[in-house]
Structures are given as structure tokens and as C-alpha cells.
Write a protein that holds these residues in place. Structure first.
Motif, PDB file in Angstrom:
ATOM      1  N   THR A 209     175.061  32.894 -32.443  1.00 18.90           N
ATOM      2  CA  THR A 209     175.664  32.136 -33.535  1.00 18.90           C
ATOM      3  C   THR A 209     177.169  32.015 -33.319  1.00 18.90           C
ATOM      4  O   THR A 209     177.833  33.005 -32.991  1.00 18.90           O
ATOM      5  CB  THR A 209     175.412  32.855 -34.880  1.00 18.90           C
ATOM      6  OG1 THR A 209     174.011  33.049 -35.029  1.00 18.90           O
ATOM      7  CG2 THR A 209     175.954  32.058 -36.042  1.00 18.90           C
ATOM      8  N   TRP A 210     177.700  30.828 -33.531  1.00 17.73           N
ATOM      9  CA  TRP A 210     179.151  30.651 -33.489  1.00 17.73           C
ATOM     10  C   TRP A 210     179.733  31.207 -34.771  1.00 17.73           C
ATOM     11  O   TRP A 210     179.427  30.722 -35.852  1.00 17.73           O
ATOM     12  CB  TRP A 210     179.527  29.171 -33.331  1.00 17.73           C
ATOM     13  CG  TRP A 210     179.419  28.700 -31.930  1.00 17.73           C
ATOM     14  CD1 TRP A 210     178.430  27.922 -31.402  1.00 17.73           C
ATOM     15  CD2 TRP A 210     180.319  28.983 -30.869  1.00 17.73           C
ATOM     16  NE1 TRP A 210     178.670  27.713 -30.068  1.00 17.73           N
ATOM     17  CE2 TRP A 210     179.827  28.343 -29.711  1.00 17.73           C
ATOM     18  CE3 TRP A 210     181.504  29.715 -30.773  1.00 17.73           C
ATOM     19  CZ2 TRP A 210     180.470  28.421 -28.482  1.00 17.73           C
ATOM     20  CZ3 TRP A 210     182.149  29.784 -29.547  1.00 17.73           C
ATOM     21  CH2 TRP A 210     181.630  29.140 -28.417  1.00 17.73           C
ATOM     22  N   THR A 211     180.528  32.245 -34.648  1.00 17.92           N
ATOM     23  CA  THR A 211     181.217  32.832 -35.793  1.00 17.92           C
ATOM     24  C   THR A 211     182.661  32.338 -35.777  1.00 17.92           C
ATOM     25  O   THR A 211     183.119  31.751 -34.787  1.00 17.92           O
ATOM     26  CB  THR A 211     181.225  34.365 -35.696  1.00 17.92           C
ATOM     27  OG1 THR A 211     181.951  34.736 -34.512  1.00 17.92           O
ATOM     28  CG2 THR A 211     179.810  34.935 -35.654  1.00 17.92           C
ATOM     29  N   LYS A 212     183.389  32.612 -36.829  1.00 19.88           N
ATOM     30  CA  LYS A 212     184.800  32.234 -36.887  1.00 19.88           C
ATOM     31  C   LYS A 212     185.564  32.897 -35.737  1.00 19.88           C
ATOM     32  O   LYS A 212     186.415  32.271 -35.106  1.00 19.88           O
ATOM     33  CB  LYS A 212     185.393  32.629 -38.234  1.00 19.88           C
ATOM     34  CG  LYS A 212     186.819  32.151 -38.425  1.00 19.88           C
ATOM     35  CD  LYS A 212     187.354  32.539 -39.772  1.00 19.88           C
ATOM     36  CE  LYS A 212     187.985  33.889 -39.661  1.00 19.88           C
ATOM     37  NZ  LYS A 212     188.787  34.309 -40.780  1.00 19.88           N
TER      38      LYS A 212
ATOM     39  N   ALA B 223     184.589  31.180 -32.422  1.00 15.40           N
ATOM     40  CA  ALA B 223     185.174  29.833 -32.402  1.00 15.40           C
ATOM     41  C   ALA B 223     186.672  29.897 -32.151  1.00 15.40           C
ATOM     42  O   ALA B 223     187.219  29.095 -31.389  1.00 15.40           O
ATOM     43  CB  ALA B 223     184.876  29.116 -33.723  1.00 15.40           C
ATOM     44  N   SER B 224     187.337  30.848 -32.760  1.00 17.70           N
ATOM     45  CA  SER B 224     188.774  31.007 -32.576  1.00 17.70           C
ATOM     46  C   SER B 224     189.092  31.360 -31.125  1.00 17.70           C
ATOM     47  O   SER B 224     190.005  30.793 -30.518  1.00 17.70           O
ATOM     48  CB  SER B 224     189.304  32.092 -33.513  1.00 17.70           C
ATOM     49  OG  SER B 224     190.681  32.248 -33.354  1.00 17.70           O
TER      50      SER B 224
ATOM     51  N   HIS C 198     176.494  21.391 -37.927  1.00 19.84           N
ATOM     52  CA  HIS C 198     176.471  22.759 -38.456  1.00 19.84           C
ATOM     53  C   HIS C 198     177.604  23.636 -37.905  1.00 19.84           C
ATOM     54  O   HIS C 198     177.786  24.761 -38.375  1.00 19.84           O
ATOM     55  CB  HIS C 198     175.099  23.413 -38.210  1.00 19.84           C
ATOM     56  CG  HIS C 198     174.778  23.614 -36.765  1.00 19.84           C
ATOM     57  ND1 HIS C 198     174.263  22.610 -35.972  1.00 19.84           N
ATOM     58  CD2 HIS C 198     174.912  24.693 -35.964  1.00 19.84           C
ATOM     59  CE1 HIS C 198     174.078  23.067 -34.751  1.00 19.84           C
ATOM     60  NE2 HIS C 198     174.461  24.331 -34.714  1.00 19.84           N
ATOM     61  N   LEU C 199     178.369  23.137 -36.938  1.00 22.48           N
ATOM     62  CA  LEU C 199     179.478  23.916 -36.389  1.00 22.48           C
ATOM     63  C   LEU C 199     180.848  23.477 -36.901  1.00 22.48           C
ATOM     64  O   LEU C 199     181.828  24.212 -36.741  1.00 22.48           O
ATOM     65  CB  LEU C 199     179.481  23.834 -34.856  1.00 22.48           C
ATOM     66  CG  LEU C 199     178.280  24.442 -34.145  1.00 22.48           C
ATOM     67  CD1 LEU C 199     178.433  24.293 -32.645  1.00 22.48           C
ATOM     68  CD2 LEU C 199     178.086  25.893 -34.534  1.00 22.48           C
TER      69      LEU C 199
ATOM     70  N   THR D  12     182.699  25.961 -39.317  1.00 27.38           N
ATOM     71  CA  THR D  12     183.088  27.202 -38.640  1.00 27.38           C
ATOM     72  C   THR D  12     184.319  26.976 -37.768  1.00 27.38           C
ATOM     73  O   THR D  12     185.280  27.755 -37.818  1.00 27.38           O
ATOM     74  CB  THR D  12     181.925  27.736 -37.778  1.00 27.38           C
ATOM     75  OG1 THR D  12     180.802  27.965 -38.621  1.00 27.38           O
ATOM     76  CG2 THR D  12     182.307  29.012 -37.057  1.00 27.38           C
TER      77      THR D  12
ATOM     78  N   ALA E  56     188.149  28.401 -38.283  1.00 24.01           N
ATOM     79  CA  ALA E  56     188.769  29.200 -37.221  1.00 24.01           C
ATOM     80  C   ALA E  56     190.101  28.600 -36.791  1.00 24.01           C
ATOM     81  O   ALA E  56     191.095  29.319 -36.643  1.00 24.01           O
ATOM     82  CB  ALA E  56     187.827  29.299 -36.026  1.00 24.01           C
TER      83      ALA E  56
END
Length: 140
Positions: A34-37, A40-41, A124-125, A128, A132
Motif C-alpha cells: 500500500t502507498w502510505t504518506k 509517497a513522500s 485511489h493514490l 495520498t 505527502a
């Protein structure tokens, strides 16, 4: 039962043994892709400046930015940016920032043969990545 393991700076021997153990039980192991903050940052900050702009513009524009919107001034070429986006995704796996199998957060759009008409980020991204990028920008 759910077990989450985070190992910072493992020795090569430990990492190899742990990965071998996990490989033995691959049927019971679920990898969080899963891409989290935070992920992604890290992805965004590792990109070169022009590739950062592509990601930021796509996130800000509900997932799509056209090539025309990215061209400015004398520099009209978008050549090479898709490679940077993929390179950072691969680097993140090598560096242990995220697991293999992460969904590419942005893809070049076009008829092929190197011609890019724009870039798309999956719907959906966008939230997020927007969060970020905006949090990072505010901190600096």
C-alpha cells in the motif's frame, strides 16, 4: 494472527536468513504494498525536480496532467521523465523503502514509441500523494 516486522540496517547474513524463512512460508505471508504518506513522500523526494513536478501536477489535477500542461518556456521536451519515475520505484525496492510489487504511482500515457501525451496517477493514490507532497512542502 498478524505480525509486523521492521528491521533497520540488518546485517547481510540476518537479512538473507530472514528472507529465506519468509520464502519458505510464502503462502502465509502477506506483503503490504500500500502507498502510505511516508512511502509517497520518500518516492517524491527521491525524484529529480522535473519528475517531481509531474507527480505533483498529476496529484493536484485529480490524477492526470497533460504533456502540454507540463511544457513551459524553452524546454518543451518530456523525454526521459518516465525512466526516472520507474528508476525510483526500483530503487525503493533495492533500498528497502518498500517491498517489490508496489503499484507504479504514475504512468506515462501515449500512443507509444516514446511519445507522451500526459501522465496518469490512479485515482485511489491522488489523495495520498497530495497529502505527502503538501506536508513535505509545508515542513520546508
Amino acid at each position: 494472527m498478524k505480525i509486523t516486522v521492521t528491521v533497520e540496517d540488518p546485517t547481510n547474513d540476518f537479512q538473507e536468513r530472514l528472507l529465506a524463512l519468509l520464502a519458505e512460508h510464502t503462502g502465509q505471508v502477506h506483503t503490504d504494498t500500500t502507498w502510505t504518506k511516508e512511502r509517497a513522500s520518500r518516492y517524491y523526494l527521491a525524484l529529480p525536480a522535473r519528475a517531481q513536478r509531474i507527480v505533483k501536477e498529476a496529484a493536484d489535477r485529480k490524477g492526470y496532467v497533460s504533456a502540454d500542461d507540463l511544457r513551459d518556456g524553452e524546454d518543451t521536451s518530456l523525454r526521459g521523465h518516465s525512466a526516472a519515475l520507474k528508476r525510483i520505484l526500483d530503487r525503493g525496492v533495492r533500498e528497502g523503502w518498500w517491498p517489490d510489487g508496489m503499484e507504479p504511482p504514475i504512468q506515462a500515457q501515449g500512443p507509444g514509441f516514446g511519445k507522451v501525451v500526459g501522465y496518469r496517477m490512479p485515482d485511489h493514490l491522488t489523495a495520498t500523494f497530495r497529502m505527502a507532497i503538501n506536508n513535505w512542502s509545508r515542513d520546508w
